[in-house]
Design an enzyme around this catalytic site. Structure first.
Site, short mmCIF file in Angstrom:
data_model
loop_
_atom_site.label_atom_id
_atom_site.label_comp_id
_atom_site.label_asym_id
_atom_site.label_seq_id
_atom_site.Cartn_x
_atom_site.Cartn_y
_atom_site.Cartn_z
N CYS A 197 0.86 -1.18 0.00
CA CYS A 197 0.00 0.00 0.00
C CYS A 197 0.90 1.23 0.00
O CYS A 197 1.70 1.41 0.92
CB CYS A 197 -0.86 -0.04 1.25
SG CYS A 197 -1.68 1.52 1.61
N CYS A 240 -0.41 4.04 -6.37
CA CYS A 240 -1.37 3.39 -5.46
C CYS A 240 -1.53 1.98 -6.00
O CYS A 240 -1.70 1.78 -7.22
CB CYS A 240 -2.70 4.12 -5.47
SG CYS A 240 -4.05 3.18 -4.70
N1 DGL Z 1 -3.87 0.67 -2.31
C1 DGL Z 1 -3.43 1.60 -1.32
C2 DGL Z 1 -2.33 2.48 -1.82
O1 DGL Z 1 -1.48 1.96 -2.53
C3 DGL Z 1 -4.51 2.23 -0.48
C4 DGL Z 1 -5.53 3.03 -1.17
C5 DGL Z 1 -6.66 3.49 -0.28
O2 DGL Z 1 -7.16 2.70 0.53
O3 DGL Z 1 -7.03 4.67 -0.37
O4 DGL Z 1 -2.22 3.64 -1.53
#
Ligand code: DGL
Length: 267
Positions: free
Chosen positions: A72, A179
């Protein structure tokens, strides 16, 4: 040594990291936590993101992982140190990996509001090469839409066009998918940008970074991946998660509902 990799994300985004790791390293033992009770992370305050990172790290340690992959970017931006310090384990992240993949001097980044506000990507890139121009675009609508599913394709397309326009106006040469949810719409994004712009998926760099830890050769080939040695856990709605996973990945294994409370860790 027996390896057990722990990966976590707010939801299904970390699949894109898991997939790259399994393609490169084979069917290794992994545990994936989707914090579905608290998705999206991208609109949360930094203090909350750090608190969540601490809870999840403690839970992953209770699951006897040998290393943690922060799948993440939002957590990478705001709480990488928390994961490293709380776990005391080898921790692999996406921001370092992405920065190591940059080859040009005009770089765009699509990311969550929390990631862009933290400026972690920007300062990291500038510390490696101050000559690189960095253009960040916050994309608040993407994660909820992607979590809602591929059925929202037209809406995702319209919003993606809006988010990409300011970056394209800056003549970027590379675009970081900052993301882990965004590689799930990579095909669509490719349609919307000139083909000269190179997309950077940080998960590819992260999978390479694991070579040394897992003792594999740098020349490991991509292979069809299997998730049969991956245990999937979520903090709410396992059947909803299962459905989303099937939509994006095809057939899917069982998903277990877990509590991150310390009491539950050793049960
Ligand atoms: N997939 C995550 C990232 O890479 C989190 C996105 C989220 O929950 O807003 O930032």
């Amino acid at each position: 040594m027996i390896f057990r990799l722990g990966l976590f994300d707010s939801g299904i985004g970390g699949f894109t990291v898991l997939r790259r790791v399994l393609e490169r390293h084979g069917n290794i033992d992994c545990i994936y936590l989707g914090d579905t009770a608290r998705v999206p992370y991208g609109e949360k305050r930094p203090s909350e993101i750090r608190e969540i990172a601490k809870e999840i790290t403690e839970w992953l340690c209770s699951q006897r992982v040998t290393a943690i992959l922060v799948a993440c970017n939002t957590t990478n931006s705001l709480a990488f140190d928390v994961v490293r310090d709380v776990s005391g384990l080898p921790v692999f992240g996406l921001i370092d990996s992405a920065c190591g993949m940059i080859t040009q001097t005009r770089v765009g980044i699509l990311a969550t509001p929390a990631t862009t506000a933290s400026n972690t990507y920007k300062s990291h890139i500038k510390s490696l090469n101050p000559g690189i121009s960095v253009f960040q675009q916050s994309c608040p609508a993407f994660v909820p839409l992607i979590e809602d599913g591929i059925y929202k394709y037209d809406e995702i397309r319209r919003i993606a066009t809006k988010y990409l326009t300011p970056l394209l106006d800056q003549n970027i040469e590379e675009l970081i998918l900052g993301c882990s949810h965004y590689p799930l719409i990579e095909t669509l994004l490719k349609e919307l940008i000139p083909k000269e712009i190179r997309l950077i998926d940080p998960a590819i760099g992260l999978a390479q970074q694991l070579d040394r830890y897992l003792g594999h050769s740098k020349h490991s080939e991509m292979r069809p991946y299997s998730m049969s040695n991956t245990k999937f856990c979520v903090t709410s709605d396992p059947s909803g998660f299962n459905q989303k996973a099937e939509n994006y990945l095809g057939s899917f294994s069982e998903v277990q509902l877990v509590s991150l409370l310390p009491k539950a860790c050793f049960s």
